[in-house]
Motif scaffolding. Structure first.
Motif, PDB file in Angstrom:
ATOM      1  N   LEU A 335      15.002 126.505 -59.638  1.00  0.00           N
ATOM      2  CA  LEU A 335      14.367 125.312 -60.202  1.00  0.00           C
ATOM      3  C   LEU A 335      13.197 125.708 -61.091  1.00  0.00           C
ATOM      4  O   LEU A 335      12.334 126.499 -60.684  1.00  0.00           O
ATOM      5  N   GLN A 336      13.188 125.141 -62.297  1.00  0.00           N
ATOM      6  CA  GLN A 336      12.121 125.389 -63.257  1.00  0.00           C
ATOM      7  C   GLN A 336      11.355 124.089 -63.508  1.00  0.00           C
ATOM      8  O   GLN A 336      11.856 123.000 -63.202  1.00  0.00           O
ATOM      9  N   PRO A 337      10.126 124.170 -64.022  1.00  0.00           N
ATOM     10  CA  PRO A 337       9.370 122.940 -64.299  1.00  0.00           C
ATOM     11  C   PRO A 337      10.163 121.980 -65.176  1.00  0.00           C
ATOM     12  O   PRO A 337      10.725 122.372 -66.189  1.00  0.00           O
ATOM     13  N   GLY A 338      10.211 120.709 -64.759  1.00  0.00           N
ATOM     14  CA  GLY A 338      10.944 119.692 -65.484  1.00  0.00           C
ATOM     15  C   GLY A 338      12.374 119.527 -65.049  1.00  0.00           C
ATOM     16  O   GLY A 338      13.038 118.563 -65.434  1.00  0.00           O
ATOM     17  N   ASP A 339      12.917 120.465 -64.255  1.00  0.00           N
ATOM     18  CA  ASP A 339      14.288 120.349 -63.777  1.00  0.00           C
ATOM     19  C   ASP A 339      14.417 119.229 -62.755  1.00  0.00           C
ATOM     20  O   ASP A 339      13.466 118.878 -62.055  1.00  0.00           O
ATOM     21  N   ALA A 340      15.636 118.693 -62.666  1.00  0.00           N
ATOM     22  CA  ALA A 340      15.934 117.708 -61.627  1.00  0.00           C
ATOM     23  C   ALA A 340      16.202 118.447 -60.316  1.00  0.00           C
ATOM     24  O   ALA A 340      16.833 119.507 -60.296  1.00  0.00           O
ATOM     25  N   ASP A 443      26.354 123.771 -71.615  1.00  0.00           N
ATOM     26  CA  ASP A 443      25.083 124.434 -71.332  1.00  0.00           C
ATOM     27  C   ASP A 443      24.171 123.509 -70.541  1.00  0.00           C
ATOM     28  O   ASP A 443      24.271 122.279 -70.613  1.00  0.00           O
ATOM     29  N   SER A 444      23.267 124.090 -69.770  1.00  0.00           N
ATOM     30  CA  SER A 444      22.214 123.365 -69.038  1.00  0.00           C
ATOM     31  C   SER A 444      22.791 122.303 -68.122  1.00  0.00           C
ATOM     32  O   SER A 444      22.243 121.206 -67.991  1.00  0.00           O
ATOM     33  N   GLY A 445      23.903 122.631 -67.484  1.00  0.00           N
ATOM     34  CA  GLY A 445      24.464 121.718 -66.491  1.00  0.00           C
ATOM     35  C   GLY A 445      25.249 120.563 -67.057  1.00  0.00           C
ATOM     36  O   GLY A 445      25.659 119.674 -66.296  1.00  0.00           O
ATOM     37  N   GLY A 446      25.494 120.510 -68.360  1.00  0.00           N
ATOM     38  CA  GLY A 446      26.258 119.422 -68.950  1.00  0.00           C
ATOM     39  C   GLY A 446      27.750 119.679 -68.882  1.00  0.00           C
ATOM     40  O   GLY A 446      28.216 120.810 -68.700  1.00  0.00           O
ATOM     41  N   VAL A 447      28.548 118.606 -69.033  1.00  0.00           N
ATOM     42  CA  VAL A 447      30.003 118.711 -69.094  1.00  0.00           C
ATOM     43  C   VAL A 447      30.490 117.801 -70.220  1.00  0.00           C
ATOM     44  O   VAL A 447      29.794 116.885 -70.656  1.00  0.00           O
ATOM     45  N   ILE A 479      26.501 107.289 -52.190  1.00  0.00           N
ATOM     46  CA  ILE A 479      26.478 108.714 -52.507  1.00  0.00           C
ATOM     47  C   ILE A 479      25.479 108.991 -53.622  1.00  0.00           C
ATOM     48  O   ILE A 479      25.180 108.132 -54.448  1.00  0.00           O
ATOM     49  N   ILE A 480      24.940 110.229 -53.607  1.00  0.00           N
ATOM     50  CA  ILE A 480      24.130 110.739 -54.709  1.00  0.00           C
ATOM     51  C   ILE A 480      25.059 111.614 -55.541  1.00  0.00           C
ATOM     52  O   ILE A 480      25.681 112.549 -55.006  1.00  0.00           O
ATOM     53  N   ALA A 481      25.170 111.323 -56.841  1.00  0.00           N
ATOM     54  CA  ALA A 481      26.210 111.967 -57.647  1.00  0.00           C
ATOM     55  C   ALA A 481      25.753 112.107 -59.095  1.00  0.00           C
ATOM     56  O   ALA A 481      24.755 111.526 -59.522  1.00  0.00           O
ATOM     57  N   ARG A 482      26.518 112.923 -59.810  1.00  0.00           N
ATOM     58  CA  ARG A 482      26.444 112.969 -61.276  1.00  0.00           C
ATOM     59  C   ARG A 482      27.739 112.350 -61.798  1.00  0.00           C
ATOM     60  O   ARG A 482      28.822 112.651 -61.302  1.00  0.00           O
ATOM     61  N   VAL A 483      27.611 111.486 -62.808  1.00  0.00           N
ATOM     62  CA  VAL A 483      28.755 110.713 -63.313  1.00  0.00           C
ATOM     63  C   VAL A 483      28.766 110.772 -64.836  1.00  0.00           C
ATOM     64  O   VAL A 483      27.713 110.647 -65.474  1.00  0.00           O
ATOM     65  N   TYR A 498      24.844 114.000 -66.435  1.00  0.00           N
ATOM     66  CA  TYR A 498      24.860 115.447 -66.280  1.00  0.00           C
ATOM     67  C   TYR A 498      23.738 116.057 -67.113  1.00  0.00           C
ATOM     68  O   TYR A 498      23.366 115.537 -68.155  1.00  0.00           O
ATOM     69  N   GLY A 499      23.215 117.195 -66.628  1.00  0.00           N
ATOM     70  CA  GLY A 499      22.158 117.916 -67.323  1.00  0.00           C
ATOM     71  C   GLY A 499      21.123 118.421 -66.343  1.00  0.00           C
ATOM     72  O   GLY A 499      20.824 117.769 -65.336  1.00  0.00           O
ATOM     73  N   ALA A 500      20.564 119.590 -66.638  1.00  0.00           N
ATOM     74  CA  ALA A 500      19.626 120.218 -65.705  1.00  0.00           C
ATOM     75  C   ALA A 500      18.378 119.380 -65.492  1.00  0.00           C
ATOM     76  O   ALA A 500      17.789 119.395 -64.405  1.00  0.00           O
ATOM     77  N   LYS A 501      17.980 118.628 -66.502  1.00  0.00           N
ATOM     78  CA  LYS A 501      16.744 117.846 -66.392  1.00  0.00           C
ATOM     79  C   LYS A 501      17.014 116.357 -66.150  1.00  0.00           C
ATOM     80  O   LYS A 501      16.074 115.551 -66.143  1.00  0.00           O
ATOM     81  N   VAL A 502      18.282 115.994 -65.969  1.00  0.00           N
ATOM     82  CA  VAL A 502      18.658 114.601 -65.724  1.00  0.00           C
ATOM     83  C   VAL A 502      18.801 114.405 -64.215  1.00  0.00           C
ATOM     84  O   VAL A 502      19.492 115.179 -63.544  1.00  0.00           O
TER      85      VAL A 502
END
Length: 590
Positions: A335-340, A443-447, A479-483, A498-502
């Protein structure tokens, strides 16, 4: 002149007349004109034929060119599809290799942890055994010292008794010697003398003859027993019997020492408890220092993401500052600053290990289980002092914090267990199903969802791309999810979480407004899975077919209170309210 035939059929050689010559000339000119016209017509026809053939050749060439261009386009499309398939296959192979490597590393770490735990347990058992042997040896030495002390005391009492008896014998002998001269002056036949001497002997000699009496052998007078003291008196009173003497007293003292010292030790060994653990479990046991190593102060059980259970080995004294221990190190992203971040937090009492997590309650007063699931951003506004603790931590890690807390005016220890949960699907990759939308990681957790010319669905279908290993989703789960959802009509993005900071979002399967396809196909899917769905219009919003991909990250506990978001802790909400709603956020400093 010219030859010609006359009426009789004979050849004539008379000369032609002028008229005949002019007629013949006109006849030749007409014939020449006809021949020239025929030639011109033939030439025009040939030219027209050649033009038609040229036009046909050009048309054939154009058709061939267009066919070549079409074949080239088809070839380029096929090559593009093959390249996409190759890249997807390479990505799947790389992802599978990465997951296999992660599993192998996790198995290696788990095996090392098990071996370390086994060695620690063996060392602990060996230490307990040595402690028990040491205590047994000390008790045995104490028993020997007690027996020696008992024998010494018995010998001293015997010596004192013998000395007292000797002094009594001397006194009696002296008294008898003093009486003997007076008895010699009496007459032998005097009744009084004859009667007094035997009376004196029978009353003073006792069972043996007097030592030092003239003319006789002296036997010892039986010594007076010493007074009862200590364990002898207590044992005699308990058994309602007279005080024992000699060897019997020594034996009884040894039995008493054995009953007092050895019997509790034997019982503790039979019950599987060492004397050290028995002493620790006793009410009089002292509190452990706050900075005691974690494995010596408590045990924390339960998988990462589930409700943990804390068992203290003894109460903990209040620490002067926050103490952080990493119980399990995760294999996910740091985890980096600003990440979810998705955190599971539970608090416990440092006195008795009781779960003290602030419960949520519904209108009927029913409380949810002892943990809180929060979705936050790694920054000071969301986490305050926890930012430095969580920053740099890898997903899948379990942290144990010990800090001071004031309860009822007294300072004690509060234990906080924080599980850093994955924010993307984290299970085992599964081969894609033909005819379903492709999910391309970015990149950065996106799809990215790709329909790739697939026809719009006429019935709802779902396929698992990553198989999780967590708790299964129920029909009433939140549920807690990414959609991510896209329209099948024009490919436009309806929602994307989706996304590292979302921040992840919450999907309530018990809500009738949630897509029917999601409510039907996500039931029984385990946490950690990634599912892709093809939904017709009647299984989605009702106006258009959609493609959806869902990463199931966690399941909220029943009756979880999603309120209390602190400043900066409000999560991103999907643009389609029929899919998602805000995930529970952390109160600042929680």
């Amino acid at each position: 002149m010219t030859n010609h035939h006359d009426d009789n059929g004979l050849e004539s050689t008379r000369p032609l007349t002028r008229r005949e010559r002019r007629g013949l000339e006109r006849l030749g000119e007409a014939q020449a004109q006809r021949q020239a016209a025929q030639k011109r017509a033939a030439e025009a026809l040939a030219a027209e034929k050649r033009a038609a053939e040229a036009r046909a050749a050009e048309q054939r060439a154009e058709a061939r060119r267009r066919a070549a261009e079409r074949r080239a386009a088809e070839r380029r499309v096929a090559e593009l599809r093959a390249e996409q398939q190759r890249q997807a296959a390479e990505h799947r192979a790389a992802e599978e290799a990465r997951l296999r490597a992660q599993r192998a590393e996790a198995e290696r770490v788990e095996e090392a942890r098990r071996l370390e735990a086994a060695r620690a347990e063996a060392a602990h058992l060996e230490a307990e055994r040595r402690e028990a042997e040491r205590l047994a040896a000390e008790r045995l030495a104490a028993q020997r010292r007690a027996a020696q002390e008992a024998r010494r005391l018995e010998a001293e009492r015997a010596d004192e008794a013998r000395a007292e008896a000797a002094r009594a014998d001397e006194a009696r002998a002296e008294a008898l010697r003093a009486r003997a001269p007076r008895a010699a002056h009496r007459l032998p036949g005097s009744p009084a003398a004859a009667h007094r001497l035997p009376e004196t002997r029978s009353s003073e000699a006792g069972p043996g003859k007097l030592r030092g009496f003239p003319g006789g052998s002296s036997d010892r007078v039986a010594p007076e027993a010493p007074p009862a003291v200590g364990g002898q008196r207590a044992l005699g009173a308990a058994l309602n019997r007279s005080r024992p003497r000699g060897h019997a007293a020594l034996i009884l003292v040894c039995l008493a020492v054995a009953a007092i010292i050895i019997l509790p030790l034997a019982l503790s060994i039979v019950n599987g408890k060492s004397p050290a653990s028995t002493a620790m479990a006793s009410p009089a046991a002292t509190m452990l220092p706050a900075d005691t190593p974690l494995d010596q102060a408590m045990s924390v059980s339960g998988r990462v993401g589930a409700r943990p259970v804390v068992k203290l080995k003894a109460p903990l004294s209040a620490p002067s500052s926050l103490i952080k221990d990493t119980l399990i190190t995760g294999e996910g992203r740091a985890l980096q600053p600003g990440d979810a971040a998705l955190l599971s937090i539970a608090t416990f009492s440092g006195t008795d290990g009781k779960n003290t997590t602030t419960p949520g309650a519904d209108s009927e007063g029913n409380e949810h289980t002892g943990r809180r699931l929060v979705s936050v951003s790694v920054d000071q506004a969301s986490l305050n002092e926890l930012t430095d603790i969580v920053k740099g931590t890898t997903e899948g890690t379990r942290l144990v914090l010990r800090g001071p807390v004031v309860v009822d005016g007294a300072t004690s220890t509060e234990i906080t267990v924080i599980d850093v949960l994955p924010t993307l699907a984290s299970g085992t990759a599964v081969a894609p199903v033909a005819g379903m939308p492709a999910v391309i990681p970015g990149d950065s957790g996106g799809v990215t969802l790709s329909l790739a010319g697939l026809p719009a669905p006429t019935r709802s279908t779902a396929a698992v791309l990553i198989q999780g290993a967590g708790e299964q989703v129920h029909s009433d789960s939140r549920i807690i999810a990414r959609v991510q959802a896209i329209s099948w009509t024009d490919g436009s993005v309806i929602t994307n979480d989706y996304g590292a900071k979302v921040l992840p979002v919450a999907v309530d399967l018990s809500n009738a407004k949630t897509y029917a396809g999601l409510r039907n196909h996500l039931v029984d899917v385990p946490v950690g899975s990634r599912v892709v769905l093809a939904l017709p219009a009647d299984q989605a919003r009702g106006d258009r077919p959609v493609a959806v991909v869902v990463d199931i990250l966690a399941i909220e506990d029943p009756k979880t209170d999603a309120s209390g978001a602190g400043p900066g802790a409000t999560p991103t909400i999907g643009s389609d309210p029929e899919i998602s709603s805000p995930a529970p956020a952390a109160t600042a400093g929680n």
